[in-house]
Design an enzyme around this catalytic site. Structure first.
Site, PDB file in Angstrom:
ATOM      1  N   GLY A 207      38.420  37.935  34.010  1.00  0.00           N
ATOM      2  CA  GLY A 207      39.062  37.307  35.168  1.00  0.00           C
ATOM      3  C   GLY A 207      40.527  37.692  35.228  1.00  0.00           C
ATOM      4  N   ASN A 208      41.302  36.988  36.017  1.00  0.00           N
ATOM      5  CA  ASN A 208      42.748  37.235  36.062  1.00  0.00           C
ATOM      6  C   ASN A 208      43.454  35.920  36.411  1.00  0.00           C
ATOM      7  OD1 ASN A 208      43.118  37.103  39.080  1.00  0.00           O
ATOM      8  ND2 ASN A 208      41.631  38.786  38.952  1.00  0.00           N
ATOM      9  N   TYR A 209      44.783  35.967  36.411  1.00  0.00           N
ATOM     10  CA  TYR A 209      45.568  34.726  36.545  1.00  0.00           C
ATOM     11  C   TYR A 209      45.765  34.255  37.988  1.00  0.00           C
ATOM     12  CZ  TYR A 209      46.958  35.329  31.645  1.00  0.00           C
ATOM     13  OH  TYR A 209      46.957  35.459  30.292  1.00  0.00           O
ATOM     14  N   SER A 210      45.145  34.895  38.954  1.00  0.00           N
ATOM     15  CA  SER A 210      45.397  34.497  40.349  1.00  0.00           C
ATOM     16  C   SER A 210      45.077  33.009  40.558  1.00  0.00           C
ATOM     17  CB  SER A 210      44.536  35.343  41.290  1.00  0.00           C
ATOM     18  OG  SER A 210      44.621  34.828  42.583  1.00  0.00           O
ATOM     19  N   ALA A 275      42.606  38.597  44.251  1.00  0.00           N
ATOM     20  CA  ALA A 275      42.800  39.534  43.142  1.00  0.00           C
ATOM     21  C   ALA A 275      41.401  39.880  42.626  1.00  0.00           C
ATOM     22  CB  ALA A 275      43.646  38.894  42.058  1.00  0.00           C
TER      23      ALA A 275
END
Ligand code: CTP
Length: 403
Positions: A207-210, A275
């Site tokens: 995943g990512n921090y969005s 993102a």
């Protein structure tokens, strides 16, 4: 303001008397006002004053009258075009932030589908306590609009920040909210927001921090200006408030692609703010992957579909497509490549090098790069204000192509 349905919700604070002035201003401007007051707030201002000024019964308890009739908080929440919680005491803010539903005000707040504003009122030390600061930030991250407290003399005799905004100030925020131009009436918009999660096994993902804040702010702004918005959201905890927004929750890049593809042909304006993961595991393990050897683990990834590039390649000249570029280096150069390759009308560039910009923050600093060659740089602003700037640029294009 005329005929707008507004709930003024009053919690226990010495500033409660100011809510009476606010009700008066709103009614004079033609709004239809219903007041909710917490039981403790009745010590500060009487329901009789408020019902006289609002020309409506005042709601306080779940049971409306001695016949045992029920006050339907869901109906109240659905009735309103706007709910304004002012004064919002530290206690009420904490309950709102944590869903502690022990009175009619909170039950209505949790049921409301309309935009929510809250005007904190408390003593200065309570206002700057990390708990309150965190609760206010949490409420804003859910999309609630905070009408900031003023500095000045407080009921305690101390001087500092914590005075509820004056009724005239709150009135002008409300007025601005309703008077925002309906320049996107009749338009259909599509917004992607948040991260995507690419599953590795039942307990892990890429995943990512969005946080989704920018995408949600854009969806709200488009809706405020009259557009019907489909918001395709990755896994985020934000709540949207506008009746014009239909939310589709997705998890993976593939699901996001499918949801966008299904909706794009009828869309006038598409903003790809999510993102999206560029790669996804080729195989998803059915069971948790166990530690196997000391050398390490290789997970093979396949490329996901580029959603923005896809819609850029099929868009008609009546459709507006906007993309984002989050860069850490050679920002403008990289963003211009994306603008060209993905055939967007414009790219919103934000750099992770700018303090206060990018994931998680409530602020952002953007540069818009248009396919016409125009470049517009903006200052660091709240994500809500950045959304206004972006939508203003979209409106300029809709005016030229009548999208
Ligand atoms: N985007 C998309 N689908 C993808 C990847 C990106 O729609 N599979 C969109 C994003 O929503 C954003 C734009 O493309 O509007 C740029 O995303 P970004 O992550 O900055 O760039 P990438 O194209 O993924 O390239 P890179 O990661 O190499 O910078």
């Amino acid at each position: 303001m005329k005929n707008k349905k507004i709930i003024i919700a009053i919690s226990a604070s010495i500033a409660a008397y100011k809510a009476a002035f606010l009700v008066r201003l709103l009614v004079k401007a033609g709004a239809n006002v219903k007041v909710i007051i917490t039981p403790a707030a009745k010590e500060f201002v009487t329901p009789l004053t408020l019902s006289t000024l609002s020309k409506n019964p005042v709601f306080s308890d779940f049971v409306l009258n001695k016949n045992g009739e029920w006050t339907n908080h869901v109906d109240l929440g659905l009735w309103a075009d706007l709910m304004v919680i002012a004064p919002a005491s530290a206690n009420t803010i904490a309950k709102m932030a944590n869903g502690i539903c022990d009175n009619l005000l909170i039950a209505t707040y949790l049921s409301a589908k309309c935009p929510i504003m809250f005007g904190p009122a408390m003593d200065l030390d309570m206002f700057i306590h990390p708990t309150t600061v965190q609760n206010c930030a949490k409420l804003q991250s859910f999309g609630n609009i905070m009408i900031d407290a003023n500095e000045g003399e407080l009921a305690s005799g101390l001087n500092g920040k914590g005075r509820m905004a004056e009724p005239e100030e709150i009135f002008s925020v409300i007025e601005k909210h309703f008077n925002s131009e309906q320049d996107l009436l009749g338009k259909i918009a599509l917004v992607t927001a948040g991260p995507t999660y690419e599953i590795i096994d039942p307990v892990r993902f890429i995943g990512n921090y969005s946080s989704g804040k920018m995408g949600f702010a854009l969806a709200e702004e488009l809706a405020n200006r009259g557009a019907l918005v489909t918001l395709i959201a990755g896994p985020v905890e934000i709540i949207h408030h506008h009746k014009n927004i239909t939310r589709i929750n997705v998890h993976s890049a593939t699901q996001m692609f499918e949801a966008v593809n299904e909706n794009f042909s009828t869309t006038n304006i598409a903003i790809m703010c999510a993102a999206v993961a560029d790669y996804s595991p080729i195989t998803v393990a059915d069971e948790k992957i166990k530690k196997q050897n000391e050398e390490g683990l290789t997970i093979e990834l396949k490329k996901t579909k580029d959603i923005l590039k896809h819609i850029g390649s099929i868009k008609t000249n009546k459709q507006i497509v906007v993309g984002f570029a989050l860069e850490t280096n050679h920002e403008e150069e990289n963003a211009l490549i994306k603008l060209k390759e993905k055939k967007a009308d414009f790219i919103v560039l934000n750099s992770l090098q700018t303090p206060g910009a990018g994931f998680k923050h409530n602020t952002n600093q953007i540069t818009i790069l248009k396919n016409s060659g125009e470049k517009i740089a903006f200052n660091l602003k709240s994500k809500n204000d950045v959304a206004i700037d972006i939508v203003n640029e979209i409106v300029k294009i809709t005016n030229t192509i009548d999208a």
